[in-house]
Design an enzyme around this catalytic site. Structure first.
Site, PDB file in Angstrom:
ATOM      1  N   ILE A 239       0.847  -1.194   0.000  1.00 16.31           N
ATOM      2  CA  ILE A 239       0.000   0.000   0.000  1.00 16.31           C
ATOM      3  C   ILE A 239       0.883   1.245   0.000  1.00 16.31           C
ATOM      4  CG2 ILE A 239      -1.657   1.369   1.340  1.00 16.31           C
ATOM      5  CD1 ILE A 239      -2.919  -1.117   0.148  1.00 16.31           C
ATOM      6  N   LYS A 240       0.588   2.151  -0.926  1.00 21.00           N
ATOM      7  CA  LYS A 240       1.235   3.463  -0.910  1.00 21.00           C
ATOM      8  C   LYS A 240       0.243   4.474  -0.358  1.00 21.00           C
ATOM      9  CE  LYS A 240       3.123   7.238  -3.617  1.00 21.00           C
ATOM     10  NZ  LYS A 240       3.201   7.919  -4.929  1.00 21.00           N
ATOM     11  N   GLN A 241       0.688   5.257   0.624  1.00 19.19           N
ATOM     12  CA  GLN A 241      -0.197   6.223   1.257  1.00 19.19           C
ATOM     13  C   GLN A 241       0.596   7.464   1.641  1.00 19.19           C
ATOM     14  OE1 GLN A 241      -2.928   7.973   1.700  1.00 19.19           O
ATOM     15  NE2 GLN A 241      -4.035   6.057   2.188  1.00 19.19           N
TER      16      GLN A 241
END
Length: 357
Positions: A239-241
């Protein structure tokens, strides 16, 4: 071992605040933390195929952070997302896709993330030298007025044919188009897994209602955490956040006569606090307690890029995150300075004295 004194110098007055923090709201014992055996112990227990595990092994086994459980990725899809002129005017050499890949190689990154066009232009020369992460959808800025929507720019088979190890996509959670994007990306990720590629999801928020008064809840830990939870639900491996800067998005949007989402006060009192490491840990917690790695974005380029990048890396690592994906801070400057910044980020993950809180 990397120099802790150098990291402390970059952090300046915030050094003790970030490095000495030792009372997180959520214990690290509740999380699956990055380590050399992460693929075997965590991904290996899932329904990922041997081919996907091999691709994850390539991602985690390349570059300066190889076999540490951490990732340092160079993303350059801003030519579409932010317009090529605005993105590359600070350093026009990056109009040439080869220089993007060269920066990732010189920076000893785990992977380079970019568009079908950028990576396809040089795939025969470089796909075997550094893992390719193909971004399959993008916003575009020519529709007038501009709108926030992610549309597909190619196929999973096309990414596979160019030798990509992984595919990435963005969903604008909270936007009017999010339902369609969720369905499109879920189908694309299933196909990518069937072909043996890993999946990375940019779990971004987009809704004008998320800005209330002087606060921008697009960066709220509770809202971004829920976006992460939706992302791992459609089987994103990573996940990129964006790094959270505040909390209480659900509470703010439930003020007055409005009713939005669901919340429990313990989200703010027992599962987090106002400390940036706690806010980021809440994001990790929503990634199935760390079973999907959380990589935070580096943000826009500014006056103190190395200091800001090191700070973000320290927060991510101490929260239990898996690394950084930093683009503009690296490519919007001369290549040697971009390499220096990428190495400064990696130094944080190689420094054993920067511990998980």
């Amino acid at each position: 071992m990397q120099n802790i004194e150098k990291i402390q110098a970059h952090l300046g007055a915030e050094s003790d605040y970030l490095l000495a923090f030792d009372k997180p709201a959520v214990s690290k014992t509740m999380l699956h933390l990055p380590e050399t055996t992460f693929i075997d112990q965590v991904y290996g227990a899932s329904d990922r195929t041997p081919q996907v595990l091999r691709s994850l092994g390539q991602l985690f086994g390349t570059g300066r952070l190889a076999d540490t459980g951490y990732l340092s990725i160079l993303p350059v899809d801003q030519g579409i997302e932010h317009s090529a002129g605005a993105s590359f005017a600070p350093n026009p050499q990056y109009f040439d896709p080869e220089n993007i890949v060269k920066l990732a190689l010189e920076g000893n990154c785990n992977a380079v993330a970019s568009t079908f066009g950028v990576l396809g232009a040089v795939s025969r020369k470089y796909a075997h030298k550094i893992p390719f992460l193909v971004k399959i959808n993008h916003n575009e800025l020519l529709t007038y007025p501009n709108r926030a929507d992610q549309i597909l720019y190619g196929t999973i088979r096309e990414a596979w044919n160019m030798g990509a190890v992984a595919v990435g996509a963005t969903i604008y959670f909270g936007s009017e188009e999010s339902d369609r994007q969720i369905i499109e990306v879920a189908k694309a990720f299933e196909e990518a897994h069937s072909l043996g590629m890993a999946t990375v999801l940019w779990c971004y928020l987009r809704n004008s209602a998320f800005k209330t008064g002087e606060k921008d809840y697009h960066l709220a830990a509770d809202l971004t955490g829920q976006a992460n939870h939706l992302g791992v639900t459609i089987k994103a491996d990573i996940i990129k956040q964006k790094l959270p800067e505040l909390n209480g998005g659900f509470k703010a949007l439930n003020m007055g006569k409005s009713s939005y989402g669901k919340l429990d006060e313990r989200m703010y009192t027992q599962l987090s606090s106002d400390h940036p490491i706690d806010l980021c840990r809440y994001q990790v917690l929503n990634c199935f307690a760390g079973r999907a790695g959380l990589i935070n974005s580096g943000g826009a380029s500014g006056q103190n890029d190395i200091q800001e990048a090191v700070k973000t890396a320290v927060i991510n690592k101490r929260a239990g995150g898996t690394g950084l994906i930093s683009g503009r801070k690296a490519f919007q400057k001369p290549m040697n300075e971009g390499v220096e910044l990428l190495h400064a980020i990696q130094d944080v993950y190689l420094c054993k004295e920067v511990t998980i809180a």
